[in-house]
Design a protein around this motif. Structure first.
Motif, PDB file in Angstrom:
ATOM      1  N   PRO A 259       0.828  -1.213   0.000  1.00 26.70           N
ATOM      2  CA  PRO A 259       0.000   0.000   0.000  1.00 26.70           C
ATOM      3  C   PRO A 259       0.858   1.257   0.000  1.00 26.70           C
ATOM      4  N   GLY A 260       0.483   2.212  -0.836  1.00 25.71           N
ATOM      5  CA  GLY A 260       1.176   3.491  -0.887  1.00 25.71           C
ATOM      6  C   GLY A 260       2.417   3.531  -1.747  1.00 25.71           C
ATOM      7  N   GLU A 261       2.896   2.403  -2.214  1.00 26.46           N
ATOM      8  CA  GLU A 261       4.075   2.382  -3.085  1.00 26.46           C
ATOM      9  C   GLU A 261       3.658   2.529  -4.534  1.00 26.46           C
ATOM     10  N   ALA A 262       4.466   3.239  -5.294  1.00 28.57           N
ATOM     11  CA  ALA A 262       4.205   3.412  -6.726  1.00 28.57           C
ATOM     12  C   ALA A 262       4.590   2.132  -7.468  1.00 28.57           C
ATOM     13  N   HIS A 263       3.828   1.835  -8.513  1.00 34.41           N
ATOM     14  CA  HIS A 263       4.173   0.709  -9.383  1.00 34.41           C
ATOM     15  C   HIS A 263       3.620   0.981 -10.775  1.00 34.41           C
ATOM     16  N   THR A 264       4.217   0.335 -11.755  1.00 39.25           N
ATOM     17  CA  THR A 264       3.780   0.542 -13.138  1.00 39.25           C
ATOM     18  C   THR A 264       2.444  -0.159 -13.356  1.00 39.25           C
ATOM     19  N   LEU A 265       1.698   0.316 -14.346  1.00 34.38           N
ATOM     20  CA  LEU A 265       0.367  -0.220 -14.604  1.00 34.38           C
ATOM     21  C   LEU A 265       0.300  -1.099 -15.845  1.00 34.38           C
ATOM     22  N   GLU A 266       1.413  -1.268 -16.549  1.00 33.98           N
ATOM     23  CA  GLU A 266       1.353  -2.112 -17.753  1.00 33.98           C
ATOM     24  C   GLU A 266       1.105  -3.561 -17.351  1.00 33.98           C
ATOM     25  N   TYR A 267       0.370  -4.249 -18.196  1.00 33.04           N
ATOM     26  CA  TYR A 267       0.014  -5.642 -17.919  1.00 33.04           C
ATOM     27  C   TYR A 267       1.052  -6.571 -18.525  1.00 33.04           C
ATOM     28  N   ARG A 268       1.526  -7.506 -17.738  1.00 29.16           N
ATOM     29  CA  ARG A 268       2.415  -8.564 -18.218  1.00 29.16           C
ATOM     30  C   ARG A 268       1.849  -9.886 -17.739  1.00 29.16           C
ATOM     31  N   ALA A 269       1.434 -10.705 -18.668  1.00 30.70           N
ATOM     32  CA  ALA A 269       0.790 -11.972 -18.323  1.00 30.70           C
ATOM     33  C   ALA A 269       1.708 -12.899 -17.531  1.00 30.70           C
ATOM     34  N   ASP A 270       3.011 -12.790 -17.749  1.00 27.66           N
ATOM     35  CA  ASP A 270       3.952 -13.691 -17.078  1.00 27.66           C
ATOM     36  C   ASP A 270       4.423 -13.174 -15.723  1.00 27.66           C
ATOM     37  N   ARG A 271       3.924 -12.009 -15.302  1.00 30.45           N
ATOM     38  CA  ARG A 271       4.377 -11.428 -14.031  1.00 30.45           C
ATOM     39  C   ARG A 271       3.398 -11.784 -12.913  1.00 30.45           C
ATOM     40  N   LEU A 272       3.934 -12.263 -11.812  1.00 32.56           N
ATOM     41  CA  LEU A 272       3.145 -12.582 -10.629  1.00 32.56           C
ATOM     42  C   LEU A 272       3.158 -11.373  -9.698  1.00 32.56           C
ATOM     43  N   ASN A 273       1.970 -10.896  -9.356  1.00 31.35           N
ATOM     44  CA  ASN A 273       1.815  -9.785  -8.414  1.00 31.35           C
ATOM     45  C   ASN A 273       1.329 -10.327  -7.083  1.00 31.35           C
ATOM     46  N   VAL A 274       2.044  -9.979  -6.026  1.00 32.67           N
ATOM     47  CA  VAL A 274       1.645 -10.340  -4.674  1.00 32.67           C
ATOM     48  C   VAL A 274       1.249  -9.048  -3.973  1.00 32.67           C
ATOM     49  N   ARG A 275      -0.028  -8.919  -3.616  1.00 27.70           N
ATOM     50  CA  ARG A 275      -0.536  -7.711  -2.964  1.00 27.70           C
ATOM     51  C   ARG A 275      -0.572  -7.905  -1.450  1.00 27.70           C
TER      52      ARG A 275
END
Length: 88
Positions: free
Chosen positions: A59-75
């Protein structure tokens, strides 16, 4: 004001995730949701998923918004607990 009685085209169907559409391997690591995140857990999530790329979204950290199907996002939530794991 005139109204047209011509039939409207239906809205397009939303994209569907096929069985082979899990390019980041998120389905293999869903059991980690709800656990406290640390670097060791992150490394095991990345390795077990087989994702081409991996990132942690706090929360509160900047991140890029482009979609990459092979990238795993841990929220994570404010307490560092994993709230979601998905591709993108």
């Amino acid at each position: 004001m005139t109204q047209s009685n011509a039939p409207r085209e239906p809205a397009p169907e939303p994209p569907r995730v096929s069985e082979g559409g899990d390019a980041c391997g998120a389905r293999h690591v869903q059991d980690r949701v709800g656990r406290q995140y640390d670097e060791t857990l992150g490394q095991s999530i990345h390795e077990e998923s087989g994702a081409g790329a991996f990132r942690v979204l706090r929360p509160g950290e900047a991140h890029t918004l482009e979609y990459r199907a092979d990238r795993l996002n841990v929220r994570l939530d404010e307490d560092g607990v994993i709230t979601a794991i998905g591709c993108g």
